[in-house]
Design a protein around this motif. Sequence first.
Motif, PDB file in Angstrom:
ATOM      1  N   ARG A 146      31.681  32.277  47.237  1.00  9.58           N
ATOM      2  CA  ARG A 146      30.579  32.593  46.338  1.00  9.58           C
ATOM      3  C   ARG A 146      29.250  32.361  47.049  1.00  9.58           C
ATOM      4  O   ARG A 146      29.062  31.360  47.742  1.00  9.58           O
ATOM      5  N   ILE A 206      30.520  36.479  43.657  1.00  9.56           N
ATOM      6  CA  ILE A 206      31.680  36.332  44.535  1.00  9.56           C
ATOM      7  C   ILE A 206      31.589  37.420  45.604  1.00  9.56           C
ATOM      8  O   ILE A 206      31.505  38.600  45.293  1.00  9.56           O
ATOM      9  N   TYR A 235      33.692  37.400  48.515  1.00  4.47           N
ATOM     10  CA  TYR A 235      34.965  37.615  49.202  1.00  4.47           C
ATOM     11  C   TYR A 235      36.075  36.925  48.409  1.00  4.47           C
ATOM     12  O   TYR A 235      35.891  35.819  47.914  1.00  4.47           O
ATOM     13  N   GLY A 236      37.207  37.593  48.285  1.00  4.03           N
ATOM     14  CA  GLY A 236      38.368  36.988  47.657  1.00  4.03           C
ATOM     15  C   GLY A 236      38.577  37.369  46.209  1.00  4.03           C
ATOM     16  O   GLY A 236      39.387  36.748  45.527  1.00  4.03           O
ATOM     17  N   ASP A 237      37.864  38.386  45.721  1.00  4.28           N
ATOM     18  CA  ASP A 237      38.045  38.774  44.323  1.00  4.28           C
ATOM     19  C   ASP A 237      38.676  40.157  44.169  1.00  4.28           C
ATOM     20  O   ASP A 237      38.773  40.673  43.069  1.00  4.28           O
ATOM     21  N   HIS A 271      41.764  31.486  46.845  1.00  2.00           N
ATOM     22  CA  HIS A 271      40.390  31.064  47.118  1.00  2.00           C
ATOM     23  C   HIS A 271      39.456  32.257  47.033  1.00  2.00           C
ATOM     24  O   HIS A 271      39.885  33.400  47.112  1.00  2.00           O
ATOM     25  N   ALA A 272      38.177  31.953  46.897  1.00  3.56           N
ATOM     26  CA  ALA A 272      37.130  32.967  46.899  1.00  3.56           C
ATOM     27  C   ALA A 272      35.874  32.347  47.494  1.00  3.56           C
ATOM     28  O   ALA A 272      35.710  31.122  47.499  1.00  3.56           O
ATOM     29  N   PRO A 306      41.077  38.229  41.071  1.00  2.00           N
ATOM     30  CA  PRO A 306      40.316  37.002  41.357  1.00  2.00           C
ATOM     31  C   PRO A 306      41.137  35.972  42.142  1.00  2.00           C
ATOM     32  O   PRO A 306      42.344  35.841  41.931  1.00  2.00           O
ATOM     33  N   PHE A 307      40.482  35.293  43.039  1.00  2.00           N
ATOM     34  CA  PHE A 307      41.081  34.243  43.868  1.00  2.00           C
ATOM     35  C   PHE A 307      42.285  34.760  44.654  1.00  2.00           C
ATOM     36  O   PHE A 307      43.326  34.119  44.726  1.00  2.00           O
ATOM     37  N   SER A 308      42.127  35.928  45.259  1.00  2.00           N
ATOM     38  CA  SER A 308      43.246  36.533  45.991  1.00  2.00           C
ATOM     39  C   SER A 308      43.252  36.204  47.480  1.00  2.00           C
ATOM     40  O   SER A 308      44.186  36.564  48.180  1.00  2.00           O
ATOM     41  N   ALA A 309      42.232  35.531  47.987  1.00  2.00           N
ATOM     42  CA  ALA A 309      42.173  35.214  49.419  1.00  2.00           C
ATOM     43  C   ALA A 309      42.944  33.931  49.721  1.00  2.00           C
ATOM     44  O   ALA A 309      42.869  32.957  48.973  1.00  2.00           O
TER      45      ALA A 309
END
Length: 78
Positions: A43, A50, A52-54, A40-41, A58-61
């Motif tokens: 935006r 983005i 948070y979570g990049d 998730h991220a 990308p999409f590391s949360a």
Amino acid sequence: MSRKEFDASRMRRMKRVAARHGLTILTSEKLKVLGQPGGHALRDDKSFAIIYGDSPKPFSASLDDIEAYIEKLEAGEE
């Protein structure tokens, strides 16, 4: 296990809270299709950046990471 513990219920709650702060939760479905864990991220709705979570990719949360970030936002406003 109560209904509010399901990931779908948690996600709906978090999306409502994130929307109050002008944020959108993004989910990487493509990673799930490829057999890798989806992430998730967050935006910003105004700048589409983005926030948070990049990092580191990308999409590391995880869902728990997003929930913790949103809880910090809520605690800071009250």
